[in-house]
Design an enzyme around this catalytic site. Sequence first.
Site, PDB file in Angstrom:
ATOM      1  N   ALA A  41       1.136  -7.584 -11.041  1.00  0.00           N
ATOM      2  CA  ALA A  41       1.672  -7.365 -12.385  1.00  0.00           C
ATOM      3  C   ALA A  41       3.191  -7.357 -12.398  1.00  0.00           C
ATOM      4  O   ALA A  41       3.819  -7.720 -13.392  1.00  0.00           O
ATOM      5  CB  ALA A  41       1.133  -6.051 -12.958  1.00  0.00           C
ATOM      6  N   HIS A 479       1.472  10.534  -2.150  1.00  0.00           N
ATOM      7  CA  HIS A 479       0.350  10.282  -1.250  1.00  0.00           C
ATOM      8  C   HIS A 479      -0.998  10.323  -1.964  1.00  0.00           C
ATOM      9  O   HIS A 479      -2.005  10.670  -1.360  1.00  0.00           O
ATOM     10  CB  HIS A 479       0.345  11.311  -0.114  1.00  0.00           C
ATOM     11  CG  HIS A 479       1.521  11.217   0.786  1.00  0.00           C
ATOM     12  ND1 HIS A 479       1.825  12.188   1.726  1.00  0.00           N
ATOM     13  CD2 HIS A 479       2.485  10.264   0.918  1.00  0.00           C
ATOM     14  CE1 HIS A 479       2.925  11.845   2.376  1.00  0.00           C
ATOM     15  NE2 HIS A 479       3.341  10.693   1.896  1.00  0.00           N
TER      16      HIS A 479
END
Length: 556
Positions: A41, A479
């Site tokens: 994208a 994370h």
Amino acid sequence: MNPVNKEIVADYVIVGAGTAGCVLANRLSACGKYKVVLIEAGGRDSHPFIHIPAGFLRLLDHPSITWGYKTAPEKQASQREILFPRGRGLGGSSSINGLLYVRPFAADINAWEERGAAGWNFENCLPYYIRSETWQDGKDPKRGHDGPIQVTRVLSPPAVCAEVMMAGEELGLEMLDDPNTNTRGPSIWYYQQTRQGRFRSSAARGYLRPAAYRTNLSVLTDLHVMQVIMEGEGKQRTATGVACRRENGQTVFVKARKEVILSAGVIGTPRLLELSGIGDPHVLDNAGIRSQVALSGVGNNLQDHYVTRLCFRIQGIETANERAHGTALAKEVAKYVVSGDGILTYSAAVIGAFASTGLVARPDVQFVIAPGSFKEGRIGELEDEPGLSFGVWQMRPESRGEVHIVSSDDSKAPSIAPRYLSDSLDRQTVIAGLRIGRQLARQPSLAPYVVGETVPGPQADSNEALLQYARDNGSTVYHGVGTCRMGPDPAAGAVVDANLRVHGVNRLRVIDGSVMPTMTSTNTNATVLMIAERAADLLLNDVQQADQFVQQPQRI
């Protein structure tokens, strides 16, 4: 007049050119037999701050290189919207992360198999950690020597780092030379970086660039995937491609002869599944999406490391702060240009540590120790005066959150609710971790240089005050994992099986950090590389077996 629709056909269609997508594009196209299309994208990884290691500080909220996500306000995080950086563009989050390379504890991976993800144990996965890297210092058999990602030591850290290392030993932490090979208990060590010379070693640089010349690999940037296209009904659903949109409004259909692979990450992958009608019917109905495949686990099981920082004013010894302003910074820029050295090669931290709070049986907090201090204790701009910061996070959080679409409009951001500190063990651990950080600062080797604690400061002395500080100031450490977790039973929340195939849909796989059933204890990028490397072998083994079956002569 509407732009004319376009159709592209390939064997493998990969959605997302982040860490996993770059690995897969390289490995699946290597033999030359299969046409591979990689869809991203975002744009090319051309911004200079991507490639300068210290430049990551300017990328975490960049309007075009990240998705600009923020978490939903939550009680345990003081009703704040917390920036949740996800890379957008070639390399994905490997192009904007803090460059820290740390493998998890073996028990973290073994836990996946114990929870039903057959074959996902550390013994099986270690060869893929090795295959993904080139460790630039030594020939240890547990380290890679010819992999795409370059891993190296930090160059010329400031003098305060040596005192921190000695303070860690005084606190009872074992000093390790290489945290990625040792059997690790409570320990302190220098971080390793995904860096080659002066430049970041991202997945785009390591995996995609060497494959760019291949005629069977097409990389399509600035192309927004709207949904997965499926055929069939009920349990016979089959993914046949994806529908995409360009900025000019043109619709592009990319068809897959063999498989569609979603590698859009912990946010993008569940979002795309839900937009395609794959997910919890209640979530889909609320968003105005017709349910096609009921899969209740999509978007659930979000896990993340929540980091909180202590900052200290330092005197009598060099830190990075003094080198980050005015003429000193100009000298650092010149040093970087001439020799590829200095503070511009630094990343999110220089020293790491594993410590035990005593709340569980094994080390449960990780430290990211930077030889500098950030204004207001939040990563970003360094202070003017000498400083030091200790970030601490719980290695295996118990809190679980979710990611879900809120609209059928594919341009709308999803709701991201990590539920930070919602579990009582997580709250106890962050308090205990902050107290260990304070103990480290009081050790004989470091104490003479510490003028005082600036953030949160000595007034935050009680457990209640430390917890409130964590709620008010903690943040993601980038994370996020788990929102399409592996497992054998979709009724129990599994989204993909042990071969990473989406339950209930043929020829559709998820390959990225979202498949992790449980959090790895350490920084996650090394493990996402491993997952994609192993998944590439799973895919190639499957297609080779299928090709051999087709080529066998039919017996009459």
